[in-house]
Design an enzyme around this catalytic site. Structure first.
Site, PDB file in Angstrom:
ATOM      1  CG  ASP A 242      -5.872   0.832   6.682  1.00  0.00           C
ATOM      2  OD1 ASP A 242      -6.510   1.143   5.662  1.00  0.00           O
ATOM      3  OD2 ASP A 242      -4.984   1.549   7.165  1.00  0.00           O
ATOM      4  CG  ASP A 418      -0.245   5.320  -0.510  1.00  0.00           C
ATOM      5  OD1 ASP A 418      -1.126   5.868   0.166  1.00  0.00           O
ATOM      6  OD2 ASP A 418      -0.355   4.151  -0.928  1.00  0.00           O
TER       7      ASP A 418
END
Length: 565
Positions: A242, A418
């Protein structure tokens, strides 16, 4: 005269250019039809959809010169679509004809016993290594495949095509041509430039041969090859980074706990984490190189904040991709900001344009998250308005998933999901009743029931869409792979959410990458054994050195699971 490189303008060809430079070879680009006459060797790394490739070659006046070049007897090396164009046609676009040099069609894989596209590292069996050069292929190595269409290997049905077959691969119970080699033509369905050192060896071996020896390969004997009980596909281990700007404006790799990437501020546990600094776990290119050296099968760079409003103006992130692609010769996925946007000066940018910029920089796949949720919601709402079953709805061709998949092939489009659990009474009789998961007897969740709700904006906003509805919808829109996260398990180290993964595995026929919750090598073994997913991803445990990629692969091999070691 010399080595030339054909790029018709689609997909990630930069990686092959990087491979050639890494190996010390100079080359020139084909820029016009006349350049074919200057070439003494030609490499065509076609990436994307068959029809789009043929259209692009025709519109640029390159198809007929390519045909004439191959007919001249000078060495040719085609990769992926560059190999497929040698065949007669493809069911991916039946109205478009290939060069017809290899007399058989390209057809879609069956998904009755496996996920499609075929994505991952698989083995290659050589059919004629004693009769002609093996071109550096090694039957003990694995090579990276990413495709939905293949040339079936069947000497009884396509005897002349079998004479071209150099190597074959099995996926599920289908045996297909992995490489062709006859006369002056050599081609691979897999991507040597994305197959690590094993792939670089193939490129080097082909180029190290004299041009005369590369132009006179004999036919292959027609060898029967029946499917084995199991194919050679390995379980992929993916390292994810990330990437975001820290408070000083530098791009760093970070990792959150349940998506919160800031350190806890000094003081009590009740102190809001937003007051802490962004966790800095390293520089993205350095970590990418480290994971490549450690044996990661794929790498993901997910830009979680900085370029969402103007991705094509984010030169630092583009530079990260370019730099990583020069040193990392395994697949690279880029996520974040792959959507229709408007630059600060009012210039409109389509998702297709954004994806194209990252492919040209060195990415192999793009990952779409929130925009995928919105696209499926729109698709379902339009179906309801037309009094149709939303589960049977189709897209209108305008979503980011659809436009990118049409241009580059569905294998280039990943959707990152998600979800989080929504707990309900076990007697729940609502719209998601068929998707309910019940806690196992004797476990801490005994007596509980839940379904999985989708979110957007990094888990900050819940949406009225279940994970089953979203997974089914993105597959219909054209996604080629799903990265399945779990907000509940993220950063916990408790293991992957097996219930969630099994639910989605039953729902779709495209590959799934399990994500969130890994805390040990045993968790990877568990998720592969219990769910049958194609890949598993981790971030924090790799960044912090708590678990090594080599350790995970050794655990897989010990459990009898195929792994690229």
């Amino acid at each position: 005269m010399g080595l030339f490189f054909l790029d018709y303008g689609a997909g990630n060809v930069q990686s092959l250019a990087n491979s050639l430079r890494k190996l010390g070879h100079d080359f020139q680009w084909i820029t016009c039809p006349d350049d074919f006459r200057k070439a003494s060797s030609l490499i065509f790394p076609g990436v994307g959809a068959f029809g789009q490739a043929i259209d692009a070659l025709e519109s640029q006046g390159l198809l007929q010169p390519l045909r004439e070049y191959i007919a001249s007897g000078k060495p040719y090396f085609g990769i992926c679509i560059g190999m497929q164009v040698l065949f007669q046609s493809s069911t991916e676009n039946s109205s478009k004809k290939g060069l017809g040099i290899v007399p058989s069609p390209i057809e879609e894989f069956s998904n009755s016993d496996k996920a499609v596209p075929h994505i991952g590292w698989n083995s290659v069996d050589l059919l004629d290594s004693e009769d002609k050069s093996d071109e550096g292929l090694n039957t003990s190595s694995h090579y990276y495949f990413v495709h939905s269409y293949r040339a079936k290997y069947d000497p009884s049905v396509y005897p002349e095509a079998a004479e071209w077959a150099h190597g074959v691969t099995q996926y599920g119970q289908e045996v297909f041509i992995a490489s062709v080699r006859k006369n002056n033509a050599f081609g691979t369905q897999f991507h040597p430039e994305k197959s690590g050192n094993a792939g670089l060896k193939i490129i080097s071996s082909w180029l190290s041969e004299s041009e005369a020896s590369r132009s006179n390969a004999p036919s292959t004997p027609r060898v029967a090859r029946t499917p084995r009980l199991k194919d050679g596909l390995t379980r992929r281990i993916v390292a994810c980074m990330d990437v975001r700007s820290n408070d000083d404006g530098d791009l760093v790799v970070t990792k959150g706990d349940q998506y919160d990437v800031r350190e806890k501020a000094p003081g009590t546990a009740q102190t809001p984490s937003s007051s802490g600094a962004v966790r800095n776990l390293g520089k993205p290119v350095a970590l990418a190189e480290r994971y490549y050296a450690a044996g990661a099968d794929e790498l993901c760079l997910m830009n979680i904040t900085s370029f969402r409003h103007s991705p094509l103006l984010d030169q630092p992130m583009l530079a990260v991709v370019r730099a990583a692609a020069k040193e990392v010769f395994v697949p690279l996925t880029i996520g974040g900001g792959i959507k229709d946007t408007v630059d600060p000066d009012g210039t409109r940018r389509s998702a297709l344009e954004v994806a194209g910029a990252y492919f040209r920089a060195g990415a192999d796949k793009v990952s779409i998250a929130s925009e995928a949720v919105k696209a499926v919601e729109t698709m379902r709402e339009l179906a309801k308005a037309a009094d149709q079953d939303p589960d049977l709805a189709s897209g209108d061709g305008t979503s980011a998933i659809e436009t990118i998949a049409k241009a580059y092939g569905r294998q280039a489009v990943v959707v990152s999901i998600d979800p989080r659990r929504v707990y309900v009474e076990p007697t729940y009789d609502g719209p998601h009743k068929s998707e309910l998961i019940f806690g196992k007897e004797g476990s801490a969740e005994d007596g509980k029931a839940w379904w999985y709700q989708c979110t957007i904006s990094g888990g900050r906003e819940n949406r009225p869409l279940s994970v089953v509805e979203l997974a089914r919808g993105v597959e219909k829109l054209g996604a080629g792979e799903i990265v399945l996260n779990s907000i509940d398990r993220d950063g916990t180290g408790k293991g992957f959410d097996v219930d969630l993964i099994q639910l989605v595995r039953r729902t779709v026929s495209i590959p799934i990458v399990a994500s969130s919750g890994a805390g040990s090598a045993a968790h990877f073994v568990e998720v592969f054994e219990k769910t049958g997913v194609e890949a598993a991803l981790a971030a924090g445990i790799f960044h912090r050195g708590e678990v090594g990629i080599g350790e995970v692969k050794e655990a897989l091999a010990k459990a009898g699971l195929n792994a690229r070691i």
